[in-house]
Structures are given as structure tokens and as C-alpha cells.
Design a protein around this motif. Structure first.
Motif, PDB file in Angstrom:
ATOM      1  N   THR A   1       0.820  -1.229   0.000  1.00  0.00           N
ATOM      2  CA  THR A   1       0.000   0.000   0.000  1.00  0.00           C
ATOM      3  C   THR A   1       0.844   1.266   0.000  1.00  0.00           C
ATOM      4  OG1 THR A   1      -0.115   0.108   2.418  1.00  0.00           O
ATOM      5  CG2 THR A   1      -1.786  -1.225   1.279  1.00  0.00           C
ATOM      6  N   GLY A   2       2.104   1.151   0.511  1.00  0.00           N
ATOM      7  CA  GLY A   2       2.940   2.348   0.610  1.00  0.00           C
ATOM      8  C   GLY A   2       2.734   3.085   1.914  1.00  0.00           C
ATOM      9  N   PHE A   3       1.695   2.736   2.722  1.00  0.00           N
ATOM     10  CA  PHE A   3       1.445   3.377   4.013  1.00  0.00           C
ATOM     11  C   PHE A   3       2.251   2.682   5.106  1.00  0.00           C
ATOM     12  CE2 PHE A   3      -2.548   4.366   1.738  1.00  0.00           C
ATOM     13  CZ  PHE A   3      -2.545   5.750   1.859  1.00  0.00           C
ATOM     14  N   LYS A   4       3.007   3.467   5.911  1.00  0.00           N
ATOM     15  CA  LYS A   4       3.742   2.925   7.040  1.00  0.00           C
ATOM     16  C   LYS A   4       2.778   2.618   8.185  1.00  0.00           C
ATOM     17  CE  LYS A   4       7.836   3.289   5.225  1.00  0.00           C
ATOM     18  NZ  LYS A   4       8.615   2.102   4.909  1.00  0.00           N
ATOM     19  N   LYS A   5       3.224   1.757   9.121  1.00  0.00           N
ATOM     20  CA  LYS A   5       2.379   1.391  10.260  1.00  0.00           C
ATOM     21  C   LYS A   5       1.954   2.627  11.049  1.00  0.00           C
ATOM     22  CE  LYS A   5       3.329  -2.303  12.730  1.00  0.00           C
ATOM     23  NZ  LYS A   5       3.909  -3.228  13.722  1.00  0.00           N
ATOM     24  N   ASP A   6       2.906   3.560  11.259  1.00  0.00           N
ATOM     25  CA  ASP A   6       2.579   4.764  12.031  1.00  0.00           C
ATOM     26  C   ASP A   6       1.525   5.614  11.330  1.00  0.00           C
ATOM     27  OD1 ASP A   6       4.399   3.954  13.885  1.00  0.00           O
ATOM     28  OD2 ASP A   6       6.045   5.199  13.104  1.00  0.00           O
TER      29      ASP A   6
END
Length: 927
Positions: free
Chosen positions: A337-342
Motif C-alpha cells: 500500500t505504501g502506508f507505514k504502520k505509524d
């Protein structure tokens, strides 16, 4: 059936591991986990059995679970087997810790026969911290059944089962510890109860002592009373009584002191017992704390491994709390997705990262999971950080806390974006195929297994006049086939419904206006997704025009027979034994022998003068080998013993299979007209040429029964028209034309005939390749000299020579090749390089031999080929968009591909528009 492509293997691996992961998450004990793997290995992996062995305390392998023919359903093993470490294939894998595939167990001495022969076996170890704790084993009756793909899957399942067994053992150990603690608490309670009973006993003893003291006091009082009574009677005894009383007082004091001492002693004993109990309790608590600490460390280790597994899994794993907010987001989720966990933790998953058209459906799946209703294999899209859409295949599992309350959902997904693209492409291909069928310029129709029409394309409508709406559901044979062909056509279609396909079958169709259309049919069996035959698809060709051409061909053959018989030149023929089988009227006239007298006789021995017999026999023998002779003079005997001089042109005679079956000789009586020899030779040559053209045309017309007749008819029209016009001019103005004019026109006819012959050979090759009848006769040849000779021979016919640059790794390269097919390849590549590049550009030819095989390449600097055209380059009749008016049939490269395939070779093509083209042929090296 088990053969899979690389993508299919990857998809199958992910789906299988995902399925087993979901199933194992629902198990709680070692036994349940083992039976789950055994059962679903048979169901999911198409195995006929699966056995789980675990290692017991005696270091023996015992059957823990088995599923298959012997144990089809119940979790109960019939005749369980125990194996020693190192015994059989299973014991060997348990000893080495390395999985094995046995392709043929009959050749492996370690194989232990159970109830029946199984020729394939796969065995993998179950490892925990590098130590073998068990094995997974499966057998199959087919040899070489298992693959490396199966080994990869089973090793992964074994790792998952090992984790589950370790987890189950930890839970079982914790349960045993809790049971021991409960037992210790019961023991403490018993001791407390015993202590209470002891205290009651001490209290009872004290009460008894108190009662005795009271009784003693009462006795003393009575004694004092008696003493007072006796005081009067015996004062003398007063001192004794007082002394006795004093002594009694002392004894009482001592008794009281003794009671007090006993009480203190009992109290001390109670204190000691209490301290002993407290010490025992402290020791038990200390042991419990140590055990609890150990269990906590092991639990934290398992939790850490599970956290590591979730974080590093190659499948996207995410979790939400009971408010729908993200609380799990592993590395693969970040990656796709390209989204980091944070970025995502605490965000609403559905509202933030799900495409709007799927939000309600995904929310319903997650809400159901929060109610305990889990969902498997649900597809939905996620937004990526750059706005792209990623398709995910989801399995949602309910997440519970230690009290069993639902606190969220854990989703294990699979990135199926590529699979979704493949599915979209597949649907696009199906749509294009449907469009191709509908718009194809050949009639295509289909029937179901009842013979009713269910396909009817535009060309079928066009040639018959019946629309699709009029024919769908109708019986094809009974409604649209002429009565005299109904039984035959029905048999062809019934055979196709049995899987026996038919090619190039001719039959007539009724048109709407009552006309009859001849169709050349190829019938193909039609199957559903399960492989069951559901109908027939027929691809036809309207051969009405070819039928007319065939009629014309028969007419031409008849005219040719009439021409041979009535020609004013002697024409005779022999078979491959030298016996006469043709003898026309002019032959009868000049020799005096009738056809009946000469047929079957040896031509040379019977009718040739002795001094010419050897030479004439050599000429005819050469013709029987394919070496034709023109303008050869020899004498014939006449019936009255005279000698007639004949000027002969001998031509090889071939059958439909192109085999030499005899010789036909077209002669000229030059006995009287010897002074006009030159003129007569010209006429003989002209007539010989006409005869050859007629024979060739008959052969061409006889070979038009192929699926390429449409193109051939179009391509033949121009050269035939040209030949007809030239022949007409020669016939009309023969006396007025000079010899040079006639020769030029005859050369033009020869060029047109050669062009048609090349086209016919190409069509014949394509036809034979479709019928798998191509001859392939390899022999050991020097490929370098062969290629050079072919190019040199080809250049003899070219008016302008091109500059050729050779790059040759070895002066002699021997290879097993078919000379005829190599010539096809070289001539095609070389002629294309010449044809599609400017005359001032050089042609580069490379001939090499290395580890990959023998290769030769042709590179030009011409017009080049587009990427779109390269994809269709080897399809028959396809020509590039940029060829413009450059002549060609589109068959050359298709034939080249067939020739390379016969040699088990491959073709490499590189090209750029306006830059040129590079063709490389790679042939394997035969030892």
C-alpha cells in the motif's frame, strides 16, 4: 493435471498456506493439529493419504494421525505403526532432518511396504528449534508423482505444525502447572483442617485439666471441712492437717505451674508448626513463582515469534479493534500500500483505505467477524499511498482476549492484483475470441450435444442468407444440409461429439434462396470447464469458387490429354521401369507402330538403334533421377525398319506425392526438316514449355484442397492473366515476332510460373505442417559451406549483387540438418534482407558454434518491423504494416518457423522501425 506454471505454483502455494494457516488457528491440541494437517493434505493437495509421525520419550516414531484409504474419516488409526529412528525412509528423514522425494520406491532399499505398493513417497521433518520432533509422510501409487513444489508446500506446513505443536505443548504444560498448584492448595487446606482439629484437641485437653483442677479444689474444700470437723476431735492432728494442707497447696501450685508449662510448650509447638507451614508455603510460592516466570518467558517467546511471523509474513496481515480502528499493520501491508504502520494505526480502516464502492461490503464482513462470524476468501480493493488500487483476497478471523471476549478482527490477506489483471486479460481474450468468431471471414458455426445450432457468425449469415435468430436452436443437419449429405455430415458431427475431430471435410449447405454452397469443414470438439464434451465448433471455408476451379481443372486435364494425343509432335512416356505408357498419334504416324503395339514394351531395347541405346538410356535414367534433358537428338526404329531422327525434351513425371513415377518425352521429327533445325528447336521448346505449364497447372489445381485457397486464388489471378495474355500474343503474331521477342515473352512466362510454383510449395508446406506430414531427413553436413553455397546460388538469379559481411567462428561446423529445410530458412532470411533494405546497404551474416548450440543470423539495415507486427510475424499470411507495395504472400516466415521447429531449434528476432532487422536461428548440438 498437476503441471503448473510458475505463477500458478505461486498462487497455489499462497492459497494452500493461507488455508492451512486458517485451519490450524482453530485447533488447540497437538492431536487436533496433526489430524487437521493429515486430513486437509489429502483434500487440498490431491494426495491419496497423509500420515503424521511424532517422536515419543523412547525416541520412537509413532503414528499420531493418518488420513486416506485406511482412515477415511474418523480420528482413529487402524493398526498404528511404530518405527525406530533410521528405519525406512521415514526413520531416515527423522534421523537426518532433511525432507526427501522418492520418485520410485521400488528402487529405494529403505522403503518399508505397508499394505500395498506405492511407487512415490514424500517425507519432510517437523523441526522445533532445529530438533526433529516428528515427520509428515505421503505415498502415491504413481511413479514420480511428487514435485519440488509439493516439497516446498509440505516443508512450510511442517513449520506451521511445529509452531502449533510447541504452542499446544506450552498450553498443556501451563494447564499441568495450574493443576499442580490446585493440588497443593488442596493439600494446604487439608493441613489447615488438621491443625484446626489439633487445636480443638488441645482445647479439650485444657478443659479436662480445668475440670480436674476444679474437682481437686472441691475435694480440698471438703477435706478442709472435714478437718474443721475433726479439729474438735483431734487437735493433735491440727499441725499434721495444716502440714498436709500446706503440702497440698504446694502440689496445687506445682500442678498449676505444670499446666502453664504444658500450655507454653503447646504454644511453642504451635508456633514451630506455623513457622514450618509458612516456610513450606514460602517454598511452594517460590517454586510457583519460578515456574510462572518460566511459563511467562516461554509465552512471551511464543508471542514474540507470533508477532515476528505476523510482521514478516509475505502476506498482508492487518488488525482492527472493535471500533474498526487499525491496530495491526505488517511489513507486507506497508509494502503493497505504501502506508507505514505509524500512518495507519488508529485510523478507521474502511473509511480511510477502502474504495468507496466496496466500503459497505467490507464493513459488513468486518462487523460479522466482530460478531464471531468469520469470512474466508473475500476479495476487496485497498487504496495505496500513490492512489493506486490493490486487490486483496481476505480471510478475517475474530480476535479475543484472555476472557474470550471479542476485542477485534485479524485479517490475513493475499495480494491478487496480478491475478486480477490476469483474470481481466482472460476476460478480454475471451471477448476478443468471441469478436473474432463473430467477425471472422470464414463461416463458423456451433452445435450443442443434441445437434442444435448455438453459434452462427456473420460470415455464416452472409453465405447462407439465414440470420442468427433464424437458425439458433434448429437442427443443423435436418434443416440446412442437402438430403444426400445428411447421413455423412451427421456422422462427422457425431464423431466430434465423441472426441474424434475431422479436418477438411466437404459438404453442401442450403442458402435461404435455395442455392447450394460448398463448405470445407474442420470440426473441433467443444468442452466445458470440467472437460466434458458439450458440443462441436465448426470452422468452414466457402469453397464454391474452388469447386468451380476443380471442375475447370478437370476440364484442363481433359484438354491436356486431348492435346497430348493430337499434338503434331511425337509425345511418348515411360514408367520407372522404362516401359512405354504414353504413345500419341504423331508417334504412331512417324514410326508406324500403334499404341496397342508399344504399350508395356521396353522403349530403349525395342525401338532405339543399337548405337544410341546406351546414350538414350542414360538420358531417361537421368530424368528418372530428376535431371531433365532438353534438345537431345536420337533415332527411332520404324515398323518398316527405317530410322527416324527425333529431337527430344525429356521431363520428369511425378505423382501427387511428388514422387518420380516416369518420364514424358516431347519430340520432333527432324529427319526431313533437319535444315530448319534451329526454328524447329524453338517450336519444340515452346511446346514443351506449354506442356510443362499445363502439367504444372493440373498439379496446382489438384492441391487447392487446403484452407489457403482464398489467398491462392487471388495471388494466381495476376500471373495467370499475364501468361494468358503473353501466350495469346505469341499465338496470334508468331510469324511477325522476332526470335528475341518470343524468347523475352517466354522468359516472362517462366518467371510467372516460377512465382506460382513457389507460392504452391509454400501453401503445400503449410498444409502438410497442419496435418503433421512434413518430412524431416537430417544428415551430417558442414553448415558453413551449405549456407555459403545457398547464398551464392541465390545470387546467380539476382541482377544486382549486394555487399555481404560474414562473421564465422570456425571454418567448418558439422551439424545434423535437413538440407532442404535449411535452404528454405536461408533463402527466406536472405531474400527478406535484400527485399526490405536499400541496395546500397550491406547484409551481415554470422555463423557460430558455442555451448548453447549452432547459430546463424542475418542482419539488415532496412525498413524494420514494428513491435505489434513482431508478435504476429510467424502467423501465415501476416505482413507488416510498413511493407507498402513490396511483393510477398506472408507465408515465408511461417514456413521458416516450421523448419526451425523440425530441427528442435528456436528463433530470436530484434528489430526497430527504420533501423533494420536481426534474425538469429539457434539449433541444438547433436552428439
Amino acid at each position: 493435471m498437476r503441471e503448473r506454471s510458475r505463477i500458478e505454483k505461486k498462487v497455489h502455494f499462497l492459497e494452500t498456506i493461507n488455508t492451512f494457516g486458517s485451519l490450524l488457528m482453530r485447533t488447540s491440541t497437538t492431536q487436533e493439529s496433526a489430524w487437521c494437517v493429515a486430513k486437509h493434505a489429502v483434500g487440498e493437495l490431491e494426495y491419496i493419504d497423509c500420515i503424521i509421525y511424532l517422536i515419543n520419550a523412547d525416541r520412537e516414531l509413532y503414528q499420531c494421525a493418518a488420513h486416506g484409504n485406511k482412515n477415511p474419516s474418523a480420528q482413529d488409526i487402524l493398526d498404528p505403526i511404530k518405527l525406530k529412528m533410521g528405519e525406512g525412509i521415514c526413520g531416515h528423514v527423522a534421523l537426518t532432518g532433511i525432507g526427501e522425494i522418492i520418485a520410485d520406491t521400488s528402487k529405494d532399499p529403505r522403503y518399508v511396504l505397508d499394505d500395498e505398493d506405492r511407487y512415490s513417497e514424500i517425507t519432510v521433518p517437523i523441526l522445533s528449534d532445529g530438533i526433529v520432533i516428528g515427520i509428515i509422510d505421503s505415498e502415491h501409487p504413481e511413479k514420480d508423482y511428487f514435485s519440488d513444489h509439493d516439497l516446498h508446500i509440505l516443508n512450510t506446513i511442517a513449520s506451521m505444525l511445529s509452531f502449533k505443536i510447541s504452542q499446544a505443548k506450552a498450553i498443556e504444560e501451563l494447564a499441568r502447572t495450574n493443576k499442580q498448584l490446585a493440588f497443593q492448595n488442596e493439600e494446604k487446606q487439608k493441613r489447615a483442617d488438621e491443625l484446626a482439629i489439633a487445636n480443638k484437641a488441645y482445647a479439650f485437653q485444657n478443659e479436662e485439666k480445668e475440670r480436674r483442677a476444679n474437682e481437686l479444689a472441691l475435694a480440698n474444700a471438703e477435706l478442709a471441712f472435714q478437718n474443721e470437723e475433726k479439729q474438735k476431735q483431734a487437735n493433735a492432728l491440727t499441725l499434721a492437717i495444716k502440714k498436709l494442707a500446706f503440702q497440698n497447696d504446694e502440689k496445687e501450685k506445682r500442678a498449676d505451674e505444670l499446666v502453664i508449662a504444658n500450655k507454653e510448650l503447646a504454644l511453642q509447638n504451635d508456633e514451630k508448626q506455623k513457622r514450618a507451614n509458612e516456610l513450606a508455603i514460602a517454598n511452594k510460592e517460590l517454586e510457583f513463582q519460578v515456574l510462572l516466570t518460566k511459563n511467562r518467558i516461554e509465552t512471551e517467546s511464543i508471542a514474540k515469534e507470533l508477532r515476528q511471523f505476523i510482521e514478516t509474513a509475505n502476506a498482508p496481515i492487518f488488525g482492527i479493534d472493535n471500533k474498526g480502528r487499525v491496530n495491526e499493520w505488517n511489513q507486507t501491508s506497508e509494502k503493497i500500500t505504501g502506508f507505514k504502520k505509524d500512518d495507519v494505526l488508529g485510523k478507521d480502516l474502511v473509511q480511510t483505505y477502502i474504495t468507496q464502492d466496496y466500503q459497505n461490503q467490507v464493513k459488513e464482513v468486518l462487523d460479522n467477524a466482530l460478531k464471531g462470524q468469520e469470512t474466508a476468501n473475500y476479495e476487496f480493493p485497498l487504496f495505496t499511498k500513490d492512489g493506486q488500487r490493490v486487490m486483496v483476497l481476505l480471510n478475517s478471523s475474530t480476535r479475543r482476549n484472555a476472557e474470550g471476549d471479542i476485542v477485534g478482527v485479524l485479517g490475513v490477506g493475499q495480494d491478487i492484483s496480478e491475478m486480477d489483471k490476469l483474470r481481466t486479460q482472460s476476460e478480454s481474450v475471451a471477448k476478443e475470441l468471441r469478436q473474432f468468431i463473430e467477425t471472422a471471414n470464414a463461416p463458423i458455426f456451433g452445435i450443442d450435444n443434441k445437434g442444435r445450432v448455438n453459434e452462427w457468425n456473420q460470415t455464416s449469415e452472409k453465405i447462407t442468407g439465414f440470420t442468427k435468430g433464424e437458425v439458433l436452436g434448429k437442427d443443423l443437419v435436418q434443416t440446412y444440409i442437402t438430403q444426400d449429405y445428411q447421413n455423412q455430415v451427421k456422422e462427422v458431427l457425431d464423431n466430434a461429439l465423441k472426441g474424434q475431430e475431422t479436418a477438411n471435410y466437404e459438404f453442401p449447405l442450403f442458402t435461404k434462396d435455395g442455392q447450394r454452397v460448398m463448405v470445407l469443414l474442420n470440426s473441433s470438439t467443444r468442452r466445458n470447464a470440467e472437460g466434458d464434451i458439450v458440443g462441436v465448433l465448426g470452422v468452414g471455408q466457402d469453397i464454391s469458387e474452388m469447386d468451380k476451379l476443380r471442375t475447370q481443372s478437370e476440364s484442363v486435364a481433359k484438354e491436356l490429354r486431348q492435346f497430348i494425343e493430337t499434338a503434331n509432335a511425337p509425345i511418348f512416356g515411360i514408367d520407372n521401369k522404362g516401359r512405354v505408357n504414353e504413345w500419341n498419334q504423331t508417334s504412331e504416324k512417324i514410326t508406324g507402330f500403334t499404341k496397342g503395339e508399344v504399350l508395356g514394351k521396353d522403349l530403349v531395347q525395342t525401338y532405339i538403334t543399337q548405337d544410341y541405346q546406351n546414350q538414350v538410356k542414360e538420358v531417361l535414367d537421368n530424368a528418372l533421377k530428376g535431371q531433365e534433358t532438353a534438345n537431345y537428338e536420337f533415332p527411332l526404329f520404324t515398323k518398316d525398319g527405317q530410322r527416324v531422327m527425333v529431337l527430344l525434351n525429356s521431363s520428369t513425371r511425378r505423382n501427387a506425392e511428388d514422387e518420380i513415377v516416369g518420364v514424358i518425352g516431347v519430340g520432333q521429327d527432324i529427319t526431313i526438316l533437319n535444315e530448319h533445325k534451329e526454328n524447329l528447336e524453338s517450336k519444340v521448346e515452346s511446346r514443351t514449355q506449354e506442356l510443362q505449364e499445363s502439367l504444372e497447372r493440373e498439379k496446382e489445381l489438384g492441391q487447392l484442397k487446403t484452407s489457403f485457397v482464398s489467398m491462392a486464388s487471388h495471388e494466381f489471378r495476376t500471373p495467370l492473366t499475364s501468361i494468358n495474355a503473353i501466350a495469346d500474343i505469341i499465338l496470334r503474331y508468331y510469324e511477325k515476332l522476332s526470335r528475341d521477342d518470343i524468347n523475352k515473352r517466354l522468359e516472362k512466362i517462366k518467371e510467372e510460373v516460377e512465382y506460382m510454383v513457389i507460392m504452391l510449395e509454400d501453401i503445400l508446406i503449410i498444409g502438410k505442417s497442419d496435418a503433421q506430414k512434413l518430412d524431416y531427413n537430417p544428415e551430417l553436413l558442414d553448415i558453413v559451406s551449405l549456407i555459403k553455397d545457398i547464398i551464392t546460388e541465390y545470387q546467380f538469379g539476382e541482377s544486382e549483387k549486394r555487399f555481404i559481411v560474414y562473421e564465422i567462428s570456425f571454418p567448418v561446423i558439422m551439424a545434423q540438418v535437413d538440407k532442404k529445410w535449411i535452404k528454405h530458412i536461408i533463402v527466406n532470411l536472405f531474400s527478406n534482407a535484400l527485399k526490405y533494405s536499400n541496395k546500397d546497404k550491406q547484409i551481415e551474416i554470422s555463423i557460430k558454434k558455442d555451448q548453447s548450440g549452432i547459430s546463424f543470423s542475418f542482419e539488415d539495415y532496412g525498413i524494420g518491423i514494428s513491435k505489434q507486427d513482431i508478435k504476429l510475424l510467424f502467423k501465415p499470411f501476416h505482413r507488416g504494416e510498413n511493407v507498402q507495395n513490396i511483393s510477398g504472400t506472408g507465408l515465408g516466415l511461417a514456413i521458416l518457423q516450421k523448419a526451425v521447429e523440425l530441427h528442435k531449434g528456436r528463433i530470436v528476432v530484434k528489430s526497430k522501425i527504420g533501423k533494420g532487422s536481426y534474425f538469429r536461428i539457434i539449433l541444438p548440438t547433436h552428439k
